[in-house]
Structure formats: structure tokens, C-alpha cells
Design a protein around this motif. Structure first.
Motif, mmCIF file in Angstrom:
data_model
loop_
_atom_site.group_PDB
_atom_site.id
_atom_site.type_symbol
_atom_site.label_atom_id
_atom_site.label_comp_id
_atom_site.label_asym_id
_atom_site.label_seq_id
_atom_site.Cartn_x
_atom_site.Cartn_y
_atom_site.Cartn_z
ATOM 1 N N VAL A 123 46.072 73.246 67.840
ATOM 2 C CA VAL A 123 45.820 73.930 66.573
ATOM 3 C C VAL A 123 44.324 73.870 66.304
ATOM 4 O O VAL A 123 43.702 72.808 66.416
ATOM 5 N N PHE A 124 43.758 75.010 65.971
ATOM 6 C CA PHE A 124 42.336 75.098 65.626
ATOM 7 C C PHE A 124 42.241 75.388 64.135
ATOM 8 O O PHE A 124 42.865 76.327 63.648
ATOM 9 N N VAL A 125 41.478 74.587 63.411
ATOM 10 C CA VAL A 125 41.339 74.742 61.959
ATOM 11 C C VAL A 125 39.881 75.016 61.630
ATOM 12 O O VAL A 125 39.004 74.192 61.927
ATOM 13 N N VAL A 126 39.612 76.175 61.046
ATOM 14 C CA VAL A 126 38.258 76.566 60.672
ATOM 15 C C VAL A 126 38.046 76.260 59.191
ATOM 16 O O VAL A 126 38.774 76.762 58.339
ATOM 17 N N ILE A 127 37.027 75.445 58.906
ATOM 18 C CA ILE A 127 36.753 75.032 57.531
ATOM 19 C C ILE A 127 35.447 75.671 57.086
ATOM 20 O O ILE A 127 34.355 75.238 57.470
ATOM 21 N N GLY A 128 35.549 76.732 56.311
ATOM 22 C CA GLY A 128 34.370 77.420 55.801
ATOM 23 C C GLY A 128 34.434 77.490 54.293
ATOM 24 O O GLY A 128 34.677 76.492 53.626
ATOM 25 N N THR A 129 34.245 78.688 53.733
ATOM 26 C CA THR A 129 34.465 78.873 52.296
ATOM 27 C C THR A 129 35.931 78.670 51.987
ATOM 28 O O THR A 129 36.304 78.064 50.991
ATOM 29 N N ILE A 131 39.912 78.302 54.433
ATOM 30 C CA ILE A 131 40.402 77.695 55.670
ATOM 31 C C ILE A 131 41.255 78.704 56.429
ATOM 32 O O ILE A 131 42.140 79.345 55.863
ATOM 33 N N GLY A 132 40.954 78.844 57.704
ATOM 34 C CA GLY A 132 41.743 79.678 58.597
ATOM 35 C C GLY A 132 42.053 78.888 59.845
ATOM 36 O O GLY A 132 41.854 77.675 59.892
ATOM 37 N N GLU A 151 47.187 81.015 59.429
ATOM 38 C CA GLU A 151 46.597 81.207 58.104
ATOM 39 C C GLU A 151 46.896 79.979 57.223
ATOM 40 O O GLU A 151 47.568 80.055 56.192
ATOM 41 N N PHE A 152 46.345 78.847 57.658
ATOM 42 C CA PHE A 152 46.629 77.577 56.993
ATOM 43 C C PHE A 152 46.101 77.522 55.569
ATOM 44 O O PHE A 152 46.599 76.764 54.735
ATOM 45 N N GLY A 153 45.094 78.309 55.277
ATOM 46 C CA GLY A 153 44.499 78.288 53.946
ATOM 47 C C GLY A 153 45.454 78.680 52.844
ATOM 48 O O GLY A 153 45.215 78.367 51.675
ATOM 49 N N LEU A 154 46.555 79.362 53.197
ATOM 50 C CA LEU A 154 47.528 79.791 52.193
ATOM 51 C C LEU A 154 48.539 78.701 51.833
ATOM 52 O O LEU A 154 49.343 78.885 50.929
ATOM 53 N N MET A 155 48.500 77.560 52.534
ATOM 54 C CA MET A 155 49.424 76.467 52.211
ATOM 55 C C MET A 155 49.111 75.914 50.819
ATOM 56 O O MET A 155 47.963 75.649 50.487
ATOM 57 N N TYR A 156 50.150 75.738 50.015
ATOM 58 C CA TYR A 156 49.957 75.095 48.716
ATOM 59 C C TYR A 156 49.856 73.587 48.906
ATOM 60 O O TYR A 156 50.652 72.986 49.627
#
Length: 291
Positions: A123-129, A131-132, A151-156
């Protein structure tokens, strides 16, 4: 073989030539305001290259639907969505063109040539403004039924707030500024980390929140997808001590749940600014079956 790679970003477009495992002739230009201006600038870059190019590879935001030859979803570049962008670019360059989502490209760079080389479940996690990310199964991108895989950034995570809203250094800095009653972009994440190291109580609290939310998200990813490795990308991945802090918090959570079968392997990416370009080239090679 030389491949011209472009990385479309909301503020700038980067480019470079991938040849013999090396990215050279790198440059960038401000993201144009229209698609016609974009095509003109892309062609200008192409025409200025003094070596033979055998294909063009793109990294782009949005949901890239390769089968339908278009980019769906939303992004910071609205005009690239909803039409056959593959065909238009092939007509423009008179060469084969591949396009893949930017987070998927960054992940491909790591799994083919970087920190996750030789791994199959990653799993690759991009942390910018926000998260993707990208999910790899048996060494291949797993996009999911609707192309939203990664699209991990959509996780609540907490009180109706998502991973993107809580788990990035950019959002941490915005929260700090808001609590200070100043414009949200007055200070960067790097500034807030520095303030915390100097003893600023509010900064210490927000840095602690950042690490906690980031670890919560990574914990959920690990135990829902069960990868061999999680690779962290984005600017904050270069921060000294980031992995130590995450790993300690991860250990505390494992102990809390009595989970002792394994310890998640979390690493930072090898490729920084060039990741999307390298991944775009890797995607081109994979799609065209060229060595």
C-alpha cells in the motif's frame, strides 16, 4: 528507449526524459488555464527535445479510466476530465501515450524501482494537502470496481472528519493558524513542527494530533488490506523522526488490541519529487510490454 514523462499538478506540470533507468532533462512549467494552452505547452516541450522519443507517459490527478480513455472524478485541473484525452494526446504527439493516476504512478515507482521493490502486497500512502494512495495486489495496481481503490483520504476518522482533513501536516498547520486566529496559510507544517520543538504548547498539541490521526489511518489500512509493506510518500515523508513516532504509536495500538502476530512494516519512499515521473514511465513500459 527514451520516454517523455509529464506529471500534471494543480500548480505546475513537471517533465523529464526516462532512458536507461535515469530521469534527465527535467523541467516544469506553470499549469495552464485551459486545455488548448496545455496542449500547446506540452507540444512546445516535446519539440524542444533533441533525442528520439518513443512514447509519452503521463501522471495525472483524477480517476483515470484507461478502458474508456478518459479521466473521471474531480481534480485541481477540471479541464482534463470527461473526454478522450488519450486520443487527443496521441494525435498531438503522433506517438503512443499512457496515462495513470498520480498516486498510482508514485506507487509504481516504489514497487518497481524503489522502497517496495520485490514486494507483492503493498500500500502506498501519499500525504500532501490531502491523502491519496495506491493498492498493489500480486505486484499489480488494484483499482477496485469503480476505480477508487487507494482513495484513503475519504476514510472517516473522527467526528465526521476524514483522513485527508485530519492526517496531514498541511491540515495540522491550518488548524494551528485557525486556533491562533490568523490566516490559515500563515505558517507551514514545517513551521509548526519547529514551533513544537521550541516548546510552543499549542504546536505540541497539534503535532501530537497529526501523528495520532496519521497512525490511526495507517492502522486501519494495515488491518483492512493486510499489505506486506506500507510506503509513505509526500513532502512530510522526508521529516526526520517521522517513522520513529509512527512506529511507537503503532506499537501502542497493537498492544492495546493484543495484536502480536506481526509488526506492520512502514517505510518512507525512495523517490521524492521524481516519483510521479518515474512511475508514469514504469506504467508506459508495463502497458507497452517494452523492456
Amino acid at each position: 528507449m527514451a520516454i517523455l514523462a509529464f506529471d500534471f499538478g494543480g500548480s505546475a506540470v513537471k517533465y523529464g526524459i526516462w532512458n536507461k533507468q535515469t530521469m534527465s532533462c527535467k523541467g516544469k512549467f506553470k499549469t495552464p488555464n485551459t486545455w488548448e494552452e496545455m496542449k500547446e505547452t506540452l507540444l512546445k516541450v516535446f519539440n524542444e527535445i533533441d533525442q528520439e522519443i518513443e512514447g509519452v507517459a503521463l501522471s495525472a490527478p483524477g480517476v483515470v479510466n484507461v478502458q474508456e480513455q478518459m479521466i473521471n472524478g474531480i481534480s485541481a485541473i477540471p479541464y482534463i476530465h470527461g473526454f478522450n484525452i488519450f486520443q487527443e494526446l496521441e494525435d498531438l504527439f503522433k506517438l503512443p501515450v499512457t496515462i495513470e493516476n498520480d498516486a498510482n504512478c508514485a506507487g509504481m515507482a516504489e514497487i518497481y524501482e524503489g522502497a517496495a521493490k520485490g514486494k507483492q502486497e503493498v500500500v502506498f500512502v501519499v500525504i500532501g494537502t490531502g491523502i491519496g494512495g495506491a493498492v498493489f495486489r500480486k505486484g499489480e495496481i488494484a483499482k477496485g470496481a469503480h476505480l477508487y481503490g487507494g482513495e484513503f483520504g475519504l476514510m472517516y476518522l473522527s467526528e465526521g472528519k476524514t483522513f485527508s482533513e485530519l492526517g496531514t501536516a498541511v491540515q495540522m498547520a491550518w488548524r494551528y493558524c485557525e486556533r491562533k486566529g490568523i490566516e490559515k496559510e500563515t505558517f507551514s507544517g514545517e513551521d509548526v513542527f519547529s514551533f513544537a520543538e521550541s516548546g510552543d504548547e499549542l504546536a505540541i498539541e497539534e503535532v501530537n494530533n497529526f501523528y495520532e490521526y496519521l497512525t490511526q489511518g495507517l492502522f486501519s489500512i494495515q488491518f483492512s488490506l493486510d499489505p506486506e509493506m506500507i510506503v509513505l510518500g509526500g513532502g512530510v515523508s522526508a521529516k526526520k523522526g517521522l517513522l520513529d513516532e509512527i512506529n511507537q504509536r503503532m506499537k501502542d495500538k497493537l498492544d492495546e488490541f493484543g495484536l502480536n502476530d506481526f509488526v506492520p512494516q512502514i517505510v518512507t519512499c525512495n523517490y521524492k519529487n521524481d516519483a510521479n515521473l518515474i512511475g508514469a514511465a514504469a506504467n508506459f513500459l508495463a502497458k507497452k510490454n517494452w523492456e
